[in-house]
Write a protein that holds these residues in place. Structure first.
Motif, PDB file in Angstrom:
ATOM      1  N   VAL A 167       0.840  -1.196   0.000  1.00 52.63           N
ATOM      2  CA  VAL A 167       0.000   0.000   0.000  1.00 52.63           C
ATOM      3  C   VAL A 167       0.878   1.249   0.000  1.00 52.63           C
ATOM      4  O   VAL A 167       0.684   2.190  -0.769  1.00 52.63           O
ATOM      5  CB  VAL A 167      -0.929  -0.006   1.248  1.00 52.63           C
ATOM      6  N   ARG A 168       1.891   1.225   0.849  1.00 53.54           N
ATOM      7  CA  ARG A 168       2.784   2.364   0.973  1.00 53.54           C
ATOM      8  C   ARG A 168       3.602   2.566  -0.312  1.00 53.54           C
ATOM      9  O   ARG A 168       3.689   3.669  -0.831  1.00 53.54           O
ATOM     10  CB  ARG A 168       3.718   2.101   2.156  1.00 53.54           C
ATOM     11  N   SER A 169       4.177   1.480  -0.838  1.00 52.77           N
ATOM     12  CA  SER A 169       5.040   1.656  -2.007  1.00 52.77           C
ATOM     13  C   SER A 169       4.220   1.973  -3.263  1.00 52.77           C
ATOM     14  O   SER A 169       4.670   2.715  -4.136  1.00 52.77           O
ATOM     15  CB  SER A 169       5.947   0.432  -2.218  1.00 52.77           C
ATOM     16  N   SER A 191      -9.979  -5.125  -0.699  1.00 57.88           N
ATOM     17  CA  SER A 191      -9.841  -6.497  -0.237  1.00 57.88           C
ATOM     18  C   SER A 191      -9.136  -6.559   1.117  1.00 57.88           C
ATOM     19  O   SER A 191      -9.456  -7.414   1.943  1.00 57.88           O
ATOM     20  CB  SER A 191      -9.188  -7.382  -1.309  1.00 57.88           C
ATOM     21  N   VAL A 192      -8.208  -5.641   1.381  1.00 57.59           N
ATOM     22  CA  VAL A 192      -7.611  -5.592   2.727  1.00 57.59           C
ATOM     23  C   VAL A 192      -8.690  -5.300   3.770  1.00 57.59           C
ATOM     24  O   VAL A 192      -8.783  -5.960   4.813  1.00 57.59           O
ATOM     25  CB  VAL A 192      -6.481  -4.540   2.808  1.00 57.59           C
ATOM     26  N   LEU A 193      -9.544  -4.303   3.474  1.00 57.61           N
ATOM     27  CA  LEU A 193     -10.601  -3.936   4.426  1.00 57.61           C
ATOM     28  C   LEU A 193     -11.578  -5.099   4.630  1.00 57.61           C
ATOM     29  O   LEU A 193     -11.991  -5.395   5.753  1.00 57.61           O
ATOM     30  CB  LEU A 193     -11.360  -2.700   3.932  1.00 57.61           C
ATOM     31  N   ALA A 194     -11.919  -5.766   3.536  1.00 56.69           N
ATOM     32  CA  ALA A 194     -12.925  -6.825   3.616  1.00 56.69           C
ATOM     33  C   ALA A 194     -12.366  -8.066   4.314  1.00 56.69           C
ATOM     34  O   ALA A 194     -13.051  -8.684   5.127  1.00 56.69           O
ATOM     35  CB  ALA A 194     -13.412  -7.194   2.222  1.00 56.69           C
ATOM     36  N   ASP A 247      -3.514   0.687  11.355  1.00 55.98           N
ATOM     37  CA  ASP A 247      -3.649   0.028  10.048  1.00 55.98           C
ATOM     38  C   ASP A 247      -4.901   0.526   9.315  1.00 55.98           C
ATOM     39  O   ASP A 247      -4.882   0.727   8.097  1.00 55.98           O
ATOM     40  CB  ASP A 247      -3.734  -1.495  10.217  1.00 55.98           C
ATOM     41  N   LEU A 248      -5.975   0.715  10.066  1.00 60.24           N
ATOM     42  CA  LEU A 248      -7.205   1.223   9.442  1.00 60.24           C
ATOM     43  C   LEU A 248      -7.010   2.668   8.994  1.00 60.24           C
ATOM     44  O   LEU A 248      -7.443   3.052   7.897  1.00 60.24           O
ATOM     45  CB  LEU A 248      -8.385   1.107  10.420  1.00 60.24           C
ATOM     46  N   ARG A 249      -6.338   3.452   9.828  1.00 61.69           N
ATOM     47  CA  ARG A 249      -6.074   4.840   9.424  1.00 61.69           C
ATOM     48  C   ARG A 249      -5.244   4.876   8.146  1.00 61.69           C
ATOM     49  O   ARG A 249      -5.454   5.723   7.275  1.00 61.69           O
ATOM     50  CB  ARG A 249      -5.341   5.604  10.538  1.00 61.69           C
ATOM     51  N   ILE A 250      -4.291   3.945   8.024  1.00 66.82           N
ATOM     52  CA  ILE A 250      -3.469   3.892   6.808  1.00 66.82           C
ATOM     53  C   ILE A 250      -4.348   3.639   5.585  1.00 66.82           C
ATOM     54  O   ILE A 250      -4.206   4.286   4.549  1.00 66.82           O
ATOM     55  CB  ILE A 250      -2.376   2.799   6.935  1.00 66.82           C
ATOM     56  N   MET A 251      -5.290   2.717   5.715  1.00 68.47           N
ATOM     57  CA  MET A 251      -6.145   2.395   4.570  1.00 68.47           C
ATOM     58  C   MET A 251      -7.066   3.569   4.222  1.00 68.47           C
ATOM     59  O   MET A 251      -7.216   3.929   3.052  1.00 68.47           O
ATOM     60  CB  MET A 251      -6.992   1.142   4.846  1.00 68.47           C
ATOM     61  N   SER A 294      -6.738   6.787   5.019  1.00 63.28           N
ATOM     62  CA  SER A 294      -5.944   7.896   4.484  1.00 63.28           C
ATOM     63  C   SER A 294      -5.531   7.592   3.054  1.00 63.28           C
ATOM     64  O   SER A 294      -5.516   8.475   2.197  1.00 63.28           O
ATOM     65  CB  SER A 294      -4.671   8.094   5.310  1.00 63.28           C
ATOM     66  N   GLY A 295      -5.167   6.340   2.815  1.00 63.17           N
ATOM     67  CA  GLY A 295      -4.726   5.937   1.479  1.00 63.17           C
ATOM     68  C   GLY A 295      -5.796   6.205   0.427  1.00 63.17           C
ATOM     69  O   GLY A 295      -5.491   6.637  -0.688  1.00 63.17           O
ATOM     70  N   ILE A 296      -7.049   5.962   0.804  1.00 58.92           N
ATOM     71  CA  ILE A 296      -8.142   6.207  -0.145  1.00 58.92           C
ATOM     72  C   ILE A 296      -8.164   7.688  -0.552  1.00 58.92           C
ATOM     73  O   ILE A 296      -8.307   8.023  -1.733  1.00 58.92           O
ATOM     74  CB  ILE A 296      -9.500   5.785   0.486  1.00 58.92           C
ATOM     75  N   HIS A 297      -7.988   8.561   0.424  1.00 64.13           N
ATOM     76  CA  HIS A 297      -7.935   9.994   0.123  1.00 64.13           C
ATOM     77  C   HIS A 297      -6.686  10.336  -0.689  1.00 64.13           C
ATOM     78  O   HIS A 297      -6.740  11.115  -1.632  1.00 64.13           O
ATOM     79  CB  HIS A 297      -7.904  10.806   1.419  1.00 64.13           C
ATOM     80  N   ILE A 298      -5.565   9.760  -0.280  1.00 63.25           N
ATOM     81  CA  ILE A 298      -4.291  10.115  -0.905  1.00 63.25           C
ATOM     82  C   ILE A 298      -4.278   9.690  -2.376  1.00 63.25           C
ATOM     83  O   ILE A 298      -3.812  10.428  -3.247  1.00 63.25           O
ATOM     84  CB  ILE A 298      -3.117   9.485  -0.115  1.00 63.25           C
TER      85      ILE A 298
END
Lengths: 217, 217
Positions: B12-14, B65-68, B76-80, B82-86
């Motif tokens: 997710v990060r990379s 799929s990570v969330l599901a 970890d949830l904040r990362i996901m 935030s990632g959606i916004h980013i």
């Protein structure tokens, strides 16, 4: 617990519709403030930013706690993920309406618009507000057919937007560069507002079908 | 399973950093295409849209799929989330770079820019690319201090943006309305690109602190 979860999901839906109504009202009052050089109305519109942002932040907190505590899957998860995108679109719609009001305030007591483009902006405002109304209905009903209609409704806005370039680029444009610059920025704000309603529609179609067509940025 | 989950979070990060690099390269080549009226480079930039959009869609599927499947919580949830916004911000950055390339293509073989504003746009491009570089580093390190620095780095862009209005609004502006309209739009594209890097920085600060300051739209 189960009922409370369903209540949370319902409130997700109605919160989005509430935010959409705010973005709709902001656009309606921004357009009136622009057309009538109404300083008080422009300032009232600008002040509404705080409310929209607050609702967006609240929604995000709510979404975060639903995801953390309920771990939704399938459609419920799609609703939450789509909602995160939709909140960002609605917040941006509010922001764009506020940009319009800010320009009206900056030029006050002068009118931003030369009289011959007033009708175009009145029409752009009408189209934008009507798109936001449809967006709100789409959010409440999640009707994919209505969403598909909304997805193509931005053609009218594109046409109005193009007509501005024709007017300002005419060799006999009599109002000089600063007026043309204001009109260019305003045109862009209305067009982007309209784009965001289309993005929301796409997200609702994704909810219904699981398929998302990526933004034509 | 646990390792695979951690691998997913790493990717997710990379992936976000990869998307950021694309948006950065798109801005660099769009600016060169604009300054040199290079049609081939403009078209190459425009063609990169598909890649950025594909990466964004892939990322969303992965996040879903990570969330599901993993139901992440806390950081970890904040990362996901935030990632959606980013991802949306990075995709939009790519889109804005492409708008610049599109304008270069539309005016080709003419140059879009009168020579006296070239230096301003060269500088806006340099600032934008440098902001995107910092954004990429922030995404990889999640360093809140670096993110805080990025959050204020848009002042330079704002100043450049304002200088355009001063130039085009001068009573002796010799290049007419159409050039001023192009410059207004381009200025807005660079400024918005810069805004999105700031939004990403805010999201990374949210990751580090759990606190999000809402967008000053």
């Amino acid at each position: 617990m189960r009922e409370s979860y369903n209540e949370q999901l319902d409130s997700v839906r109605s919160d989005l519709a509430d935010m959409c109504r705010m973005a709709e009202e902001a656009m309606a009052s921004a357009t009136t403030a622009l057309l009538t050089a109404d300083l008080a109305l422009a300032e009232e519109t600008i002040d509404s930013r705080g409310q929209i942002d607050l609702l967006a932040t609240d929604w995000e907190h709510k979404a975060f706690s639903v995801l953390a505590l309920q771990a939704p899957v399938a459609l419920d998860l799609r609703i939450m993920v789509s909602g995160i995108h939709i909140v960002a679109d609605l917040q941006r719609m509010g922001g764009l309406a506020i940009h319009i009001a800010e320009l009206a305030r900056r030029r006050h007591p002068a009118h931003v618009l030369p009289s011959e483009v007033e009708a175009v902006f009145a029409e752009m405002g009408r189209v934008a507000v009507s798109q936001a109304e449809s967006t709100r209905e789409v959010l409440l009903t999640r009707d994919p057919e209505l969403a598909a209609k909304l997805q193509t409704a931005d053609e009218e806005m594109d046409q109005l937007h193009r007509s501005l370039f024709v007017l300002t680029s005419a060799p006999d444009w009599p109002h000089g560069v600063p007026a043309a610059v204001d009109i260019t920025l305003l045109g862009r704000f209305y067009e982007r507002y309209s784009d965001h309603t289309v993005e929301v529609a796409k997200r609702v179609i994704f909810l219904a079908t699981g398929e998302f067509r990526s933004e034509d940025s």
